[in-house]
Write a protein that holds these residues in place. Structure first.
Motif, mmCIF file in Angstrom:
data_model
loop_
_atom_site.group_PDB
_atom_site.id
_atom_site.type_symbol
_atom_site.label_atom_id
_atom_site.label_comp_id
_atom_site.label_asym_id
_atom_site.label_seq_id
_atom_site.Cartn_x
_atom_site.Cartn_y
_atom_site.Cartn_z
ATOM 1 N N ARG A 196 6.447 -32.367 34.185
ATOM 2 C CA ARG A 196 7.165 -32.691 32.953
ATOM 3 C C ARG A 196 6.188 -33.127 31.858
ATOM 4 O O ARG A 196 6.370 -32.784 30.689
ATOM 5 C CB ARG A 196 8.215 -33.773 33.224
ATOM 6 N N ARG B 61 9.009 -36.538 25.965
ATOM 7 C CA ARG B 61 9.283 -36.540 27.408
ATOM 8 C C ARG B 61 10.776 -36.681 27.681
ATOM 9 O O ARG B 61 11.284 -36.144 28.662
ATOM 10 C CB ARG B 61 8.499 -37.672 28.082
ATOM 11 N N ILE C 139 12.190 -33.231 27.221
ATOM 12 C CA ILE C 139 11.793 -32.400 28.356
ATOM 13 C C ILE C 139 12.613 -32.739 29.593
ATOM 14 O O ILE C 139 13.107 -31.843 30.296
ATOM 15 C CB ILE C 139 10.286 -32.567 28.644
ATOM 16 N N SER C 140 12.790 -34.005 29.862
ATOM 17 C CA SER C 140 13.568 -34.410 31.045
ATOM 18 C C SER C 140 14.999 -33.903 30.963
ATOM 19 O O SER C 140 15.565 -33.429 31.958
ATOM 20 C CB SER C 140 13.559 -35.929 31.185
ATOM 21 N N VAL D 292 14.899 -30.030 31.464
ATOM 22 C CA VAL D 292 14.607 -29.695 32.863
ATOM 23 C C VAL D 292 15.827 -29.944 33.740
ATOM 24 O O VAL D 292 16.168 -29.135 34.613
ATOM 25 C CB VAL D 292 13.388 -30.494 33.365
#
Length: 390
Positions: free
Chosen positions: A43, A54, A57-58, A61
């Protein structure tokens, strides 16, 4: 059918507000694109590569994992202190793609592929001279057979078809198939209940060569030789579409006239073409034309006949190669016809008719993907249309 009549320059200055759902789709594509081309990453790697936070992104994902497109692959083996990052990768085997290539004059070729471009199943059906509605019925039946053969959820269907095709998958004109103003993507999608993406067969071959083949990354022209002749062009990593979506229609450039006699090997009188004119390149370079040309000739005479066509191809390609400063021209089609005297004569003619700085290092080669080039490109249509991966 309506067309955007705005000047091309206006497209460089967007005026519409970027909606949140569009931004999310763009960010999702960036994550998938990075994992698809760069391989597994954490990540933190994704945040650095994409410039996204982040937290974003988390969230992305988690969504991609819920869709079954991305999976955690375990902890990275690292020598650095601290907790190692968890690697993520695209699940290339979780979904499958149906791809169909219609370039061949005798058969429709289809396959089921995984997301890495590996062919898992193949099917073919004979054309038997079918055009118009009959050809659509044969194509639909082939697609149904391929969808039934898939062993994972089908992400979509990609079709490489001859002709001029708009971004919505409407065949504006494909004279060899007798398809005109045909909403092929919509019609197949309604029949199959799946997303369908249709593009010119030469463009799909170019996408396949650029994505999965041995393309160097410079300017690339892929010339497809089948029932007709077309070209797909990739410049600076982008497929060239052109005004009216007709870039690459090189098969309908007039290449033969009444005076043609190349190095003592006459090409004959200009023949009628499916487009309604005479002397088009595909009247001498298409597979049926090449077969007729060498029918009954001994190997030596056949080599002379094929070389004459190769020289004419080199003459037609020279201004294109020089104008675009292409680094590669790739031929797709039967190797026994193209890879030999024809290819060698075309390359020699190109080098004779262009500046050394343009052609001295240019390659003119056969495709590295064999018969699967257009199928791989049709799969790229689906990856791009459904996942934003190009």
């Amino acid at each position: 059918m309506t067309r955007d009549t705005a000047r091309p320059g206006r497209l460089l200055r967007p005026t519409a507000k970027v909606l949140p759902e569009h931004a999310r789709a763009h960010n999702r594509s960036m994550v998938l694109q990075h994992l698809f081309h760069a391989g597994p990453g954490s990540r933190a790697d994704l945040a650095r590569a994409t410039g996204l936070t982040r937290v974003t992104i988390s969230d992305l994902v988690a969504s991609l994992m819920a869709e079954g497109l991305v999976a955690e692959l375990g902890a990275r083996a690292e020598g650095r202190p601290g907790k190692p990052g968890t690697l993520l990768g695209v699940r290339t085997d979780a979904h499958q793609i149906v791809a169909v290539d219609l370039a061949d004059d005798e058969r429709m070729h289809g396959a089921v592929l995984d997301l890495s471009g590996t062919v898992l199943q193949r099917r073919t059906t004979r054309v038997d001279g079918r055009t118009g509605a009959a050809a659509i019925e044969a194509l639909t039946a082939l697609c149904r057979d391929l969808v039934a053969a898939a062993t994972r959820p089908v992400l979509g269907v990609g079709v490489g078809s001859p002709g001029v095709i708009d971004p919505a998958g409407r065949v504006l004109q494909a004279p060899n198939r007798q398809w005109f103003d045909l909403p092929l993507a919509d019609r197949l999608g309604a029949e199959l209940g799946l997303p369908v993406h249709v593009a010119n067969d030469a463009n799909t071959a170019a996408l396949g060569e650029f994505t999965y083949g041995g393309a160097s990354g410079g300017g690339l022209l892929v010339l497809t030789v089948g029932g007709g002749v077309g070209a797909g062009i990739v410049l600076d990593g982008r497929l060239v579409q052109g005004h009216e979506h007709a870039a690459g229609e090189i098969g309908h450039v007039t290449a033969v006239d009444e005076r043609d006699d190349i190095d003592g090997a006459p090409l004959g009188r200009p023949l009628p073409c499916a487009c309604g004119r005479r002397g088009c390149l595909e009247t001498v370079l298409s597979v049926p034309a090449l077969r007729r040309r060498i029918d009954g000739l001994d190997p030596s005479a056949a080599a002379v006949a094929l070389a004459a066509v190769g020289r004419r191809l080199g003459i037609v390609l020279a201004p294109v190669v020089s104008s675009l400063n292409l680094s590669e021209v790739v031929l797709t089609g039967p190797g026994e016809l193209l890879d030999g005297p024809l290819r060698e004569a075309a390359l020699a003619t190109l080098q004779e008719r262009t500046m050394p700085v343009v052609s001295s290092h240019m390659q003119l080669r056969m495709t590295s993907l064999g018969e699967d080039g257009a199928l791989s490109g049709a799969a790229v249509l689906v990856l791009s249309g459904q996942l934003g991966v190009t």
